[in-house]
Design an enzyme around this catalytic site. Structure first.
Site, short mmCIF file in Angstrom:
data_model
loop_
_atom_site.label_atom_id
_atom_site.label_comp_id
_atom_site.label_asym_id
_atom_site.label_seq_id
_atom_site.Cartn_x
_atom_site.Cartn_y
_atom_site.Cartn_z
N GLU A 274 0.81 -1.22 0.00
CA GLU A 274 0.00 0.00 0.00
C GLU A 274 0.85 1.27 0.00
O GLU A 274 0.50 2.26 -0.66
CB GLU A 274 -0.95 0.00 1.20
CG GLU A 274 -2.12 -0.95 1.10
CD GLU A 274 -1.79 -2.39 1.49
OE1 GLU A 274 -2.68 -3.25 1.42
OE2 GLU A 274 -0.61 -2.64 1.88
N HIS B 269 -11.38 -5.66 9.15
CA HIS B 269 -12.08 -5.39 7.89
C HIS B 269 -13.35 -4.57 8.12
O HIS B 269 -14.25 -4.58 7.28
CB HIS B 269 -12.47 -6.71 7.20
CG HIS B 269 -11.31 -7.54 6.79
ND1 HIS B 269 -10.59 -8.31 7.68
CD2 HIS B 269 -10.74 -7.73 5.57
CE1 HIS B 269 -9.62 -8.94 7.02
NE2 HIS B 269 -9.69 -8.62 5.75
#
Length: 659
Positions: free
Chosen positions: A398, A465
């Protein structure tokens, strides 16, 4: 030291000599000014001039170079006016950051130089993005980026090399191995014999170059640049060199053994090359003296210009305005009456697709976004329409991908990065908050990047998540934060985010993706930032919320028809529509703010404080805030239901109504 002239002509031999002498003489002057208190800090590159000068002269002026704080020779080789450099180091207005940053922490599009930030690593990924843009445009260019041996331990280094290798990007990764990371010797930093050996793990070529030999640096880099322009690929270069002064002047060099200092002192890149040119008859002592006089005059006259300049003054309106790049918002209404009733997820996909047609240099990047279509299938079917060059699967890195997006922006493209889940943005946090957010304020460079953030709980996804972490970014000046609740807003706001040259965190609640439908215009349109939407009008109290909270609030109010409430959907959190909030509160006299995020430190706290400051005399009750429990997001349904604020919101709403 052996010098091999090869096919180099006398003019080039002299150019390389002058190229090294000038930054050395500037440095010597700066060290005097440092002792006199006329500059605040200095990072010396004495002993390393051959690398900066040799690499820069091997590149074309149209090719970007990303230096560090020991690469003065890069700036002088690109002929940046010295008075601007001196003003930069003194924090003056005509410096490249107008007093907002120091040293070499700046960039300049005019000279194709992109400066570092103190976190070092992100600039390697930025080089990837610049090179990617050149490659996509079929421009035969090389991008060179510098780092030290210490920064090769950072994850950004490994991520950037991996991305460059996988995508065959034309990047020269230049490691200046000068023996010490501040005071830490190389044997305490890594175990491999040569840092160049790390290239093997990424399937890359590498070279080891004597960084104190200007002819070796220039000829080998020049040869590589020509080869890379013909066949794009990354190459890792390790320049063996030494730092003859402290990491910065205050730190000194007491940690370096005297014998080692003497050995490297004998390898001085300028004195050795000068002796060689004298012996070859290329240089004369008279020429050297004349050249030094010319450089001294140039330094002194430009220093005087910097000294004569007034100290920078702070104008609050200017400081605030220049946090963000100028954006001339163009409101685009739908041209067609045609609408279709689609899901939230489909509206996001539709907006993204139409923006891809509208901006032919918009690049989408993320894990599994190409053929697979992303884990939420938002980019499904995009590859046949736009190709894998524009819809790019990325490795799991990322930080490097956010930095790559920044590089695309620097080179004139737009980027949308999909975080697979908003939770994973923590792995890319540094370049977002320290590079993208600050770059316009620092040196007037846009960060034309949208980061899509699938977020939120209620779907049993557990602690990693399910976060709705917008407060990480609303606190950071320079970022814009968007958080729609309905399909039509999602599409229009996403289009605006892509048009905006500033970095935008675009939050998309996963729980809304397939549960919320609405009528959405089929053609392209935009929705402005900073304008809340009044969904329901009443006089008893004001509900302010966003994202899934909007739907919870409307559902609860349906159960309580007696509560006549204004419901404001914020839509964007930065910029925030404080005017609409205050207007409603002044009418109703009561306010409750609902957020899915945990309560402490969230946007509800800031809204509450701002309303207290601006509307206190209109309030008939204390402002209420409702958020999730102060715990990570749990997995089990019963635990998650209790964690989320929906049920608590109902009781708090009734209590406020009855106050």
């Amino acid at each position: 030291m052996r010098y091999h002239v090869g096919s180099l002509e006398r003019e080039k031999l002299l150019e390389l000599y002058k190229g090294m002498l000038k930054p050395r003489m500037i440095e010597e002057k700066m060290l005097i000014l440092l002792r006199q208190g006329k500059i605040s800090k200095w990072f010396s590159g004495i002993g390393q001039e051959a690398i900066s000068v040799g690499v820069t002269q091997a590149l074309k002026e149209s090719e970007y170079i990303l230096p560090m704080h020991r690469n003065l020779g890069v700036f002088t080789s690109r002929n940046i006016p010295l008075n601007r450099l001196f003003s930069q180091w003194q924090g003056k207005q005509s410096g490249f950051t107008q007093g907002r940053d120091r040293s070499f922490h700046f960039g300049t599009q005019e000279y194709k130089i992109i400066g570092m930030i103190s976190h070092l690593g992100p600039q390697l990924g930025v080089a990837d993005g610049i090179a990617l843009a050149d490659m996509l445009r079929r421009k035969k260019r090389v991008t060179a980026v510098f780092t030290g041996e210490g920064a090769t331990s950072e994850g950004d280094f490994h991520e950037a090399l991996n991305v460059a290798s996988v995508w065959n990007l034309p990047v020269l990764f230049c490691i200046e191995n000068n023996g010490y990371g501040l005071s830490t010797p190389t044997n305490e930093q890594y175990r491999c014999e040569n840092l160049a050996d790390r290239a093997k793990g990424y399937g890359m070529e590498s070279r080891i170059i004597d960084g104190n030999n200007i002819l070796e640096v220039y000829t080998k880099v020049d040869e590589l640049c020509k080869a890379i322009r013909r066949r794009p690929r990354p190459v890792l270069l390790e320049f063996k060199t030494f730092r003859m002064r402290g990491h910065e002047e205050a730190s000194g060099t007491k940690y370096v053994p005297e014998k080692l200092m003497r050995e490297w002192g004998k390898k001085d890149p300028i004195s050795n090359y000068e002796d060689f040119l004298l012996a070859e008859g290329v240089l004369t002592q008279a020429y050297i003296e004349t050249l030094k006089e010319e450089i001294t005059e140039e330094i002194n006259s430009n220093l005087q210009l910097a000294f004569d300049e007034d100290e920078v003054s702070s104008v609050e309106s200017k400081e605030l305005k220049e946090v963000y790049h100028g954006f001339d918002y163009q409101h685009i209404e739908t041209k067609l009456e045609s609408k279709e009733n689609i899901r939230f997820v489909d509206a996001i996909s539709q907006g993204l697709e139409q923006s891809m047609y509208r901006h032919n240099e918009l690049i989408i990047m993320g894990q599994d976004v190409a053929d697979y279509g992303g884990v939420f299938k938002i980019t499904e079917g995009f590859v046949p329409k736009f190709g894998k060059s524009r819809v790019r699967n990325t490795p799991i890195c990322e930080s490097a991908i956010v930095s790559t997006a920044m590089g695309l922006s620097i080179n004139g493209m737009k980027a949308v990065v999909e975080m697979q889940f908003a939770d994973f943005v923590s792995s890319g946090f540094n370049p977002i908050v320290n590079y993208l957010a600050k770059v316009n304020y620092r040196w007037n460079e846009k960060a034309d990047v949208v980061i899509r953030m699938p977020c939120g709980g209620g779907v049993g996804a557990g602690p990693f998540h399910s976060q709705t972490n917008e407060a990480w970014f609303t606190k950071t000046p320079g970022l814009k934060v968007v958080y729609p609740a309905f399909p039509d807003d999602a599409k229009g706001l996403l289009n605006t985010a892509i048009n905006d040259p500033n970095p935008v965190l675009f939050f998309e609640h996963k729980g809304l993706y397939r549960s919320i439908k609405g009528d959405v215009p089929t053609d392209y349109y935009t929705v402005p930032f900073g304008k809340a939407k009044l969904l329901k009008e009443g006089k008893a109290l004001t509900v302010v919320t966003y994202g899934a909270g909007v739907h919870w609030a409307l559902e609860v109010l349906e159960k309580h028809p007696e509560i006549d409430a204004d419901v404001l959907d914020l839509r964007t959190l930065q910029p925030l529509d404080l005017e609409s909030i205050c207007q409603s509160v002044k009418k109703t006299g009561k306010l409750i703010v609902l957020q899915e995020d945990t309560l402490f430190g969230g946007i509800a706290s800031d809204i509450s404080a701002m309303v207290m400051e601006n509307c206190f005399e209109y309030l008939d009750a204390p402002v209420k805030r409702v958020g999730s429990l102060e715990t990570p997001v749990p997995f089990a349904k019963s635990l998650e239901t209790n964690y989320l604020p929906k049920n608590r919101f109902e009781s708090e709403l009734v209590e406020l109504y009855q106050y």
